[in-house]
Design an enzyme around this catalytic site. Structure first.
Site, PDB file in Angstrom:
ATOM      1  N   SER A 182     -54.459 -56.170 -75.089  1.00  0.00           N
ATOM      2  CA  SER A 182     -54.601 -55.289 -76.234  1.00  0.00           C
ATOM      3  C   SER A 182     -55.162 -53.950 -75.748  1.00  0.00           C
ATOM      4  O   SER A 182     -54.656 -53.404 -74.771  1.00  0.00           O
ATOM      5  CB  SER A 182     -55.493 -55.938 -77.290  1.00  0.00           C
ATOM      6  OG  SER A 182     -55.271 -55.360 -78.541  1.00  0.00           O
ATOM      7  N   ASP A 441     -45.295 -59.980 -81.625  1.00  0.00           N
ATOM      8  CA  ASP A 441     -46.469 -59.101 -81.701  1.00  0.00           C
ATOM      9  C   ASP A 441     -46.072 -57.688 -82.112  1.00  0.00           C
ATOM     10  O   ASP A 441     -45.340 -57.012 -81.385  1.00  0.00           O
ATOM     11  CB  ASP A 441     -47.168 -59.082 -80.337  1.00  0.00           C
ATOM     12  CG  ASP A 441     -48.346 -58.128 -80.290  1.00  0.00           C
ATOM     13  OD1 ASP A 441     -48.876 -57.782 -81.363  1.00  0.00           O
ATOM     14  OD2 ASP A 441     -48.735 -57.734 -79.173  1.00  0.00           O
ATOM     15  N   HIS A 466     -49.330 -61.904 -79.834  1.00  0.00           N
ATOM     16  CA  HIS A 466     -50.241 -60.973 -79.184  1.00  0.00           C
ATOM     17  C   HIS A 466     -51.065 -61.692 -78.113  1.00  0.00           C
ATOM     18  O   HIS A 466     -51.786 -62.637 -78.403  1.00  0.00           O
ATOM     19  CB  HIS A 466     -51.151 -60.397 -80.267  1.00  0.00           C
ATOM     20  CG  HIS A 466     -51.883 -59.153 -79.900  1.00  0.00           C
ATOM     21  ND1 HIS A 466     -51.262 -58.005 -79.489  1.00  0.00           N
ATOM     22  CD2 HIS A 466     -53.212 -58.863 -79.916  1.00  0.00           C
ATOM     23  CE1 HIS A 466     -52.164 -57.056 -79.281  1.00  0.00           C
ATOM     24  NE2 HIS A 466     -53.358 -57.556 -79.520  1.00  0.00           N
TER      25      HIS A 466
END
Length: 498
Positions: A182, A441, A466
């Site tokens: 991320s 994602d 994700h």
């Protein structure tokens, strides 16, 4: 009681304990989810036994941009030397922390630990400044938050590498590999660009590389992901939002909404920000599930998938589209009631003390989105899946309401332009970086998913969520996810020889 203004950004796998943070103010709740996700799974039975890491502290510079500044602070980190062979070619793995506290649990779990065991790596996890227990300043005032930038975080990484190299008498042949998911996935790539003499290679997972204010593509991916289950699921969600639009125009409708969605206070239709916050909160129910769909963590939230939501939304026996929409809201929240009042959430995010609830990460990450990244997940048209209720203006206004009148649209635009100029966006020029994304994602829309450059390959994992590749392997993993982990491991081996 859940305060709905929790939204804010990324939410993934920074290998940290997730805070209950980034329903509205742009999805910080999904950040929370990420952190919760990362610590809620049961470690794989075959995880290697390692020494329990102790908390350690590194003397870090406060301002890497000011050579005259002598101010320092204590930055938290963890070490796992269980696999390190102390050979001249043994690698060093650095897990970069993000918008939440670091966790000792991740020093013995996760795919990176499997790689470390295979290659005999020394492992470090460095907590991001201003998150967790890494407090560079006395408070979270605007003056203090001046030191919260991705550039300062990259400086922390560089000086930490230098410090650990000296502490462990490492050689140039003990090459450093950066890992992150991320926002830390972005940092992993950018650290390789900025400090190629320190970082030999990077594994960048689910990292958005483009800063963008109006991130409308996020919900486009959500729509497409729901449609992969059934197009009628998308229709039902859209119909529910259109029906809510009608209901908020009458007193009877407002009472019905308050009862169905367990609101702490009746929705004030004349307060546009409360209405926007309410709609964004409901959209976030779907966004959070899509973003983490069918990852291998274990727990209540992990059992809720796209299938779960669509089965409810498509089941006409459960009532009208709005009633089904409310049922989704019920399974996503355990609270007695949901507070969708915009002002109460803003007041929480204005708190500057380290012991405030939002100090876990919400105030800090919101600040970074308002000054560096944007990442505001918008819906601004009646044709959008969740209607026109949370356009860019909603989030830009949030920045000003939390941090002050100087946080204007111009400040946001200039900050975003600066980020893209410094790091290059999708035109990033580097080598030995692998970009990993999952097709489910929504954050892959701001990342590199296709590459013809063997030195910067992209691994796009169909059907996965994700940061899914960062979790420990599971027998329930999709074949393509297993293959992605194998490819990453092979790349590490190849890059170790270069």
């Amino acid at each position: 009681m859940m305060n709905s203004l929790s939204g804010l950004g990324l939410a993934c796998c920074v290998f940290i304990v997730l805070i209950s943070s980034t329903s509205s103010i742009h999805n910080f709740r999904r950040h929370r989810h990420r952190l919760e996700n990362l610590v809620s799974y049961s470690a794989a039975a075959n995880s290697p036994k390692v020494d329990s890491p102790k908390v350690e502290w590194f003397d870090q510079k406060l301002d890497h941009s000011d050579p005259q500044s002598e101010k320092t602070w204590k930055q938290r980190y963890f070490t796992n030397s269980s696999f390190f062979t102390y050979q001249k070619h043994s690698p060093v793995f650095l897990m970069i922390g993000g918008e939440g506290p670091a966790s000792a649990k991740w020093m013995s779990s996760g795919a990176w630990i499997e790689y470390a065991k295979k290659y005999g790596a020394l492992c470090f996890q460095l907590e991001h400044r201003f998150y967790g227990e890494s407090h560079p300043t006395e408070d979270l005032s605007i003056k203090s938050l001046d030191y919260l930038t991705s550039e300062q975080a990259l400086g922390d990484i560089a000086f930490f590498i230098k410090g650990m190299t000296e502490k462990y008498s490492l050689l140039k042949t003990n090459r450093w590999f950066a890992f992150g998911g991320s926002y830390p996935g972005s940092l992993a790539a950018w650290a390789r660009v900025k400090y190629p003499h320190l970082i030999h290679a990077s594994i960048s997972t689910s990292g958005p590389l483009i800063a963008k204010a109006d991130f409308k593509e996020y919900y486009e991916v959500v729509r497409n992901s729901l449609a992969t289950y059934d197009a009628s699921c998308v229709t039902a969600v859209h119909n529910a939002n259109e029906h809510l639009d009608t209901l908020i125009r009458t007193d009877v409708g407002l009472k019905f909404i308050a009862k169905q969605f367990k609101l702490c206070q009746p929705l004030n239709a004349k307060n546009n920000k409360d209405v926007q916050n309410f709609f964004e909160s409901l959209a976030d129910n779907f966004a959070g599930v899509v973003q983490y769909n069918k990852d291998n963590r274990q727990g209540k939230k992990s059992n809720v998938t796209i299938d779960t939501l669509c089965n409810i939304m498509m089941n006409e026996k459960m009532g009208t589209p709005v009633e089904r929409y409310a049922r989704v809201n019920h399974i996503m929240h355990d609270e007695e009631c949901i507070d969708v009042q915009y002002d109460s959430s803003i007041k929480e995010l204005q708190q500057t003390q380290w012991n405030a609830n939002t100090s876990e990460g919400a105030r800090q990450w919101t600040y970074q989105t308002c000054t560096e990244f944007g990442f505001f997940q918008t819906q601004s048209s009646k044709n959008d899946l969740f209607g026109p209720h949370f356009p860019l203006d909603f989030y830009v206004g949030m920045c000003k309401d939390i941090y002050g009148q100087s946080f204007t649209p111009r400040l946001l635009d200039e900050g975003i332009d600066r980020t893209n100029i410094i790091y290059g966006g999708l035109d990033i020029t580097t080598s030995r970086v692998v970009f990993v994304h999952g097709s489910i994602d929504p954050w892959h829309a701001l990342g590199i998913t296709i590459s013809t450059n063997k030195q910067t390959p992209a691994i796009f994992i169909e059907g996965t969520a994700h940061c899914a590749n960062m979790y420990p392997p599971s027998e329930n993993d999709f074949p393509q996810l297993k293959k992605a982990r194998e490819d990453i491991s092979e790349l590490i081996g190849v890059w170790l020889t270069q």
